[in-house]
Design a protein around this motif. Structure first.
Motif, PDB file in Angstrom:
ATOM      1  N   VAL A 105      41.288  14.986  65.276  1.00  0.00           N
ATOM      2  CA  VAL A 105      40.707  13.592  65.170  1.00  0.00           C
ATOM      3  C   VAL A 105      40.975  12.336  63.759  1.00  0.00           C
ATOM      4  CG1 VAL A 105      38.579  12.474  65.754  1.00  0.00           C
ATOM      5  CG2 VAL A 105      38.456  14.561  66.016  1.00  0.00           C
ATOM      6  N   ASP A 108      42.366   6.317  65.079  1.00  0.00           N
ATOM      7  CA  ASP A 108      44.058   5.191  65.487  1.00  0.00           C
ATOM      8  C   ASP A 108      44.418   4.141  65.019  1.00  0.00           C
ATOM      9  OD1 ASP A 108      45.419   4.977  67.570  1.00  0.00           O
ATOM     10  OD2 ASP A 108      44.327   2.880  68.616  1.00  0.00           O
ATOM     11  N   GLU A 125      45.536  18.729  69.982  1.00  0.00           N
ATOM     12  CA  GLU A 125      45.111  18.078  71.197  1.00  0.00           C
ATOM     13  C   GLU A 125      44.276  17.361  70.005  1.00  0.00           C
ATOM     14  OE1 GLU A 125      42.194  20.347  73.355  1.00  0.00           O
ATOM     15  OE2 GLU A 125      43.361  22.272  72.873  1.00  0.00           O
ATOM     16  N   TYR A 127      42.629  13.337  68.933  1.00  0.00           N
ATOM     17  CA  TYR A 127      42.265  12.377  69.651  1.00  0.00           C
ATOM     18  C   TYR A 127      42.044  11.307  68.783  1.00  0.00           C
ATOM     19  CZ  TYR A 127      41.081  15.775  72.997  1.00  0.00           C
ATOM     20  OH  TYR A 127      40.872  16.484  74.162  1.00  0.00           O
ATOM     21  N   ILE A 129      40.392   7.513  67.025  1.00  0.00           N
ATOM     22  CA  ILE A 129      39.481   6.925  67.330  1.00  0.00           C
ATOM     23  C   ILE A 129      39.826   5.449  67.139  1.00  0.00           C
ATOM     24  CG2 ILE A 129      37.650   8.902  68.231  1.00  0.00           C
ATOM     25  CD1 ILE A 129      36.814   8.340  64.979  1.00  0.00           C
TER      26      ILE A 129
END
Ligand code: F0G
Length: 353
Positions: A105, A108, A125, A127, A129
Motif C-alpha cells: 500500500v 499515490d 499486488e 494499492y 491510496i
C-alpha cells in the motif's frame, strides 16, 4: 570471501533455527567507501556505507530477508507493507523468491519511478491510496490484526534484526565503531536497528559505540518538532513520513549514544546530493543524502568534532529516483547534428556553448 547473504553470514546473531529457510538474494556485504575529497573539505575522516548496492538497491533488503524468511517459517502465505517505495521493492522481491503473495500500500504519486518499476516487475499486488505513508501504515497495521497476512514494516521485530547487520559490517570494515554515525530518519526503524547492532557487536567484540546522529527532512520532522506532522512534505519522498512508527526507539538510540535527531531542508539535501555525486562519484537517492547534509551542518555548528571518524549511511541507490536527478540538474546534453566536425568543434571548445 564466499558470501552467501546475511542469514548465512550472521546466523549466530540472528533468530535462526533449523526450520528457518535460508532465503537470500546475496544481500549485505556492501562497501564502506572512504570519501577522500569530502573528508578533506569537511575536516573529518568520512566513510559512507553504500547500501544502494544491495540486490534491490536499498538497505531494506537486510531486514526483508529476515522478515520474509520468518514469515515463511511460520507458515504464512502472504506479506504486506505500507511503503514510500523501498520497503515495497524489497518485500516484493523476497516474497517472489519465497513463493509468497506480496501486498503493498503506497501513497499515490509519491513513489519514485525506479521503486514503482520494481514493485511491478517483482509481481506485487499494489494499492496506491490518495493518502500519505502514515495513512497507509495505519491501514496495513489494522488489516494485519484481522487477516492472516504478515506485516513486514519495521514494526515487525525481524526487520530490525536483519537491519542491525549493517552495523556489524561497519565495525568489521572499519576495525572499530566510528565516532559518529550519521543516518537519515523516516519511520525510524533503521536508526533503531543500527544502534541495536552496534551494542550487540560491541558486547561480543569490544568495538566501541558511536554517537548516533539522525536526520529527518524539515517538512516531515515529527521527532524534531515533537509532534505528529499531519501533511509531511519533502522532495526526499522515501522519508516523507509524519508519524514515525519507531519514534520512541529512535529517541532511546540518540539518548543512550549521546547523539541527537535534527532536520535538514530540501535545499540542503539537494546540495549534498550533487556534492556527493560530483565530488566522489557516489550516486545516492535524495533521502540518503540527508545523512551527508546533516553531518555537514553538524561539523559547521560544532556538534561533530573536526578530525573525527564519521560513517554516513547512504540508504538507497541514486538510480531509484531518476526524475529527481534530471529535474534538479543544471547539466543538460548538448544536442548536435550527426556531423563529426560539429561535434569536434564543441568538444574542443571551438564553439561557444
Ligand atoms: N532512506 C531511504 C532510501 C528509505 O527508503 C527510508 C525509508 C529511509 C531512509 C528511512 O529509514 O524509515 O528506517 O527511518 N523508507 C521506508 C519505505 C519508509 O517504505 O521504503 P527508516
Amino acid at each position: 570471501m564466499n558470501w552467501k547473504g546475511l542469514l548465512h553470514q550472521y546466523e549466530e546473531y540472528l533468530p535462526i533455527n533449523e526450520k528457518t529457510p535460508k532465503l537470500s538474494l546475496w544481500e549485505g556485504n556492501t562497501p564502506l567507501i572512504a570519501l577522500d575529497n569530502l573528508s578533506e573539505k569537511l575536516g573529518v575522516e568520512l566513510h559512507v556505507k553504500y547500501e544502494g548496492l544491495n540486490p534491490t538497491g536499498s538497505f531494506k533488503d537486510r531486514g526483508m530477508v529476515m522478515a520474509v524468511a520468518k514469515a515463511k517459517e511460520e507458515g504464512s502465505e502472504a506479506v504486506m507493507c505500507a511503503s514510500t517505495g523501498n520497503t515495497s521493492a524489497a518485500a516484493a522481491a523476497y516474497a517472489a523468491r519465497a513463493n509468497m503473495r506480496c501486498i503493498v500500500v503506497i501513497p499515490d504519486g509519491k513513489i519514485a519511478m525506479g521503486k514503482m518499476a520494481q514493485a511491478v516487475m517483482y509481481g506485487a499486488e499494489i494499492y496506491a491510496i490518495k493518502g500519505n505513508f502514515d495513512n497507509a501504515m495505519q491501514m496495513v497495521r489494522n488489516l494485519s490484526e484481522e487477516a492472516p497476512i504478515t506485516l513486514v514494516n519495521s514494526v515487525n521485530p525481524y526487520r530490525i534484526e536483519g537491519q542491525k547487520t549493517a552495523a556489524f559490517e561497519v565495525c568489521e570494515q572499519l576495525g572499530t565503531a566510528p565516532d559518529y554515525l550519521s543516518i537519515p530518519v523516516g519511520n525510524a526503524g533503521n536508526i533503531t536497528a543500527y544502534w541495536k547492532g552496534f551494542k550487540e557487536y560491541h558486547q561480543q567484540n569490544n568495538t566501541g559505540l558511536p554517537s548516533m546522529h539522525g536526520f529527518e527532512a524539515e517538512g516531515s520532522a515529527a521527532i524534531v518538532r515533537n509532534e505528529v506532522v499531519e501533511n509531511p512534505e519533502t522532495l526526499a519522498t522515501a522519508i516523507r513520513i509524519g508519524n514515525p512508527a519507531s519514534w520512541d526507539k529512535a529517541l532511546t538510540a540518540t539518548d543512550e549514544s549521546k547523539g541527537k535527531i535534527d532536520s535538514v531542508t530540501d535545499e540542503e539535501i539537494l546540495e549534498a546530493y550533487h556534492l556527493l555525486a560530483q565530488s566522489e562519484g557516489v550516486f545516492a537517492e535524495p533521502a540518503s543524502c540527508a545523512s551527508i547534509a546533516g553531518l555537514k551542518k553538524d561539523i559547521e555548528n560544532g556538534h561533530i568534532k573536526k578530525g573525527s571518524k564519521v560513517v554516513a549511511v547512504l540508504t538507497g541507490n541514486g538510480l531509484k529516483d531518476p526524475d529527481c536527478a534530471i529535474e534538479n540538474s543544471t547539466l543538460k546534453p548538448v544536442v548536435l547534428p550527426n556531423e563529426e566536425e560539429v561535434v569536434f568543434d564543441h568538444i574542443l571548445g571551438r564553439v561557444k556553448p
